[in-house]
Design a protein around this motif. Structure first.
Motif, PDB file in Angstrom:
ATOM      1  N   GLN A   1     -15.537   0.344   1.133  1.00 23.67           N
ATOM      2  CA  GLN A   1     -14.184   0.373   0.544  1.00 23.67           C
ATOM      3  C   GLN A   1     -14.442   1.758   0.715  1.00 23.67           C
ATOM      4  N   GLN A   2     -15.417   2.560  -0.241  1.00 18.03           N
ATOM      5  CA  GLN A   2     -15.370   3.977  -0.334  1.00 18.03           C
ATOM      6  C   GLN A   2     -15.382   4.777   0.518  1.00 18.03           C
TER       7      GLN A   2
ATOM      8  N   ILE B   1     -11.657   4.674   2.694  1.00 18.91           N
ATOM      9  CA  ILE B   1     -11.242   5.288   2.407  1.00 18.91           C
ATOM     10  C   ILE B   1     -11.319   6.906   2.811  1.00 18.91           C
TER      11      ILE B   1
ATOM     12  N   MET C   1      -5.860   0.805   3.611  1.00 18.39           N
ATOM     13  CA  MET C   1      -5.687   2.061   3.122  1.00 18.39           C
ATOM     14  C   MET C   1      -4.590   2.833   2.842  1.00 18.39           C
TER      15      MET C   1
ATOM     16  N   ILE D   1       0.924  -1.487  -0.093  1.00 17.81           N
ATOM     17  CA  ILE D   1      -0.002   0.162  -0.249  1.00 17.81           C
ATOM     18  C   ILE D   1       1.076   1.409  -0.415  1.00 17.81           C
TER      19      ILE D   1
ATOM     20  N   GLU E   1     -17.847  -2.517  -1.884  1.00 16.68           N
ATOM     21  CA  GLU E   1     -17.320  -1.224  -2.568  1.00 16.68           C
ATOM     22  C   GLU E   1     -17.083  -0.489  -2.146  1.00 16.68           C
TER      23      GLU E   1
ATOM     24  N   THR F   1      -8.728   9.281   4.562  1.00 17.86           N
ATOM     25  CA  THR F   1      -8.559  11.091   3.649  1.00 17.86           C
ATOM     26  C   THR F   1      -9.137  11.617   4.913  1.00 17.86           C
TER      27      THR F   1
ATOM     28  N   SER G   1       2.265   1.059  -4.092  1.00 15.16           N
ATOM     29  CA  SER G   1       0.673   1.561  -5.004  1.00 15.16           C
ATOM     30  C   SER G   1       0.190   2.665  -4.938  1.00 15.16           C
ATOM     31  N   CYS G   2      -0.052   3.369  -3.316  1.00 18.23           N
ATOM     32  CA  CYS G   2      -0.970   4.261  -2.936  1.00 18.23           C
ATOM     33  C   CYS G   2      -2.239   3.818  -3.025  1.00 18.23           C
ATOM     34  N   GLN G   3      -2.802   2.805  -3.469  1.00 22.66           N
ATOM     35  CA  GLN G   3      -3.839   1.689  -3.596  1.00 22.66           C
ATOM     36  C   GLN G   3      -3.901   1.088  -2.117  1.00 22.66           C
ATOM     37  N   PRO G   4      -5.631   1.521  -2.216  1.00 22.62           N
ATOM     38  CA  PRO G   4      -6.287  -0.117  -0.933  1.00 22.62           C
ATOM     39  C   PRO G   4      -6.057  -1.007  -1.213  1.00 22.62           C
ATOM     40  N   GLU G   5      -5.643  -2.417  -0.584  1.00 24.43           N
ATOM     41  CA  GLU G   5      -6.048  -3.458  -0.634  1.00 24.43           C
ATOM     42  C   GLU G   5      -6.688  -4.481   0.435  1.00 24.43           C
TER      43      GLU G   5
END
Length: 256
Positions: A99-100, A103, A72, A37, A96, A107, A40-44
């Motif tokens: 997950q959002q 995220i 994340m 993470i 999804e 943030t 990649s700066c992306q969640p997993e």
């Protein structure tokens, strides 16, 4: 990167082996879920941790019944400053909407960290400025666009005979400039604010200054400017030339 904080809502003894494994482990970029993470700066999302061998803590997770996990990035100033991980003891299919939502939590956490970083940076800058103001041998005086005193360092207090609390907010011209030169000073400031041009700003000049008791003395002045939002500040670096001029005069007399 090492874990810095852990929280769980069930029996702490049950998850102690996984907690200990997490605390002891370091995660380089690209290694393990936190490392991936970070890179990649992306969640997993991992559906079945015990069967996922590139999850470095899979054995410790399996031993305590942890099955699924989600991680994340926490972003501050567009950089990953941390990773948040969430684990479940039940198989959790990728969701999804969840997950959002997570995220968004990341943030918000990043914004909190960013504000704290800005606060610490401001605190360091203030301490650095205070150190410079306190230890400088020359007088450092800052005024606003109206010519009112904002800063008056200890050297200025010694040279001019005023205390900061007694001069803050007062017009500098009435404090350290002889009466005959005050209007010239005010006109020069007004002209600079209007045109941005000055023969004084940025140059080293010699002037006649005035102490609290009215005694005049020779001084060397350098003036700099700083724009803060829509306002402009002026900082004068002032050196008392009394002893230097006296020494020069004595040398001149000896040379005759």
């Amino acid at each position: 990167h090492n874990a810095t904080g852990l929280w769980h809502c069930e029996d702490p003894k049950r998850f102690a082996p996984f907690i200990d494994a997490t605390k002891k482990m370091s995660f380089k970029k690209g290694i393990g879920m936190p490392g991936r993470i970070l890179e990649s700066c992306q969640p997993e999302w991992i559906r079945n941790i015990p069967e996922t061998h590139d999850f470095l803590r899979h054995k410790a997770a399996g031993d305590v019944g942890i099955v699924s996990g989600f991680g994340m990035p926490v972003l501050a100033q567009e950089k990953v400053v941390g990773v948040l991980e969430f684990f479940s003891t039940k198989i959790a299919e990728q969701d999804e909407s969840l997950q959002q939502a997570m995220i968004q939590i990341g943030t918000q956490s990043g914004r909190v960290i960013e504000r704290e970083q800005n606060r610490k940076e401001l605190e360091i800058n203030e301490k650095r400025k205070a150190s410079i103001l306190t230890t400088a041998r020359d007088a450092l005086i800052t005024i606003d666009e109206e010519g009112h005193v904002v800063e008056f360092n200890p050297a200025a207090e010694t040279i001019f005979g005023y205390h900061l609390e007694n001069v803050r907010g007062k017009e500098l011209a009435t404090l350290i400039i002889p009466a005959r030169s005050r209007q010239k000073h005010r006109d020069a400031m007004a002209r600079y604010l209007k045109t941005g041009k000055s023969k004084i700003v940025g140059n080293r000049i010699e002037v006649t200054a005035m102490r609290a008791g009215g005694q005049e003395f020779p001084a060397e002045v350098t003036i700099g400017t700083l724009k803060v939002e829509d306002a402009r500040l002026f900082t004068a670096f002032i050196r008392d030339l009394t002893e230097q001029k006296r020494a020069e005069e004595n040398f001149r007399k000896l040379s005759l």
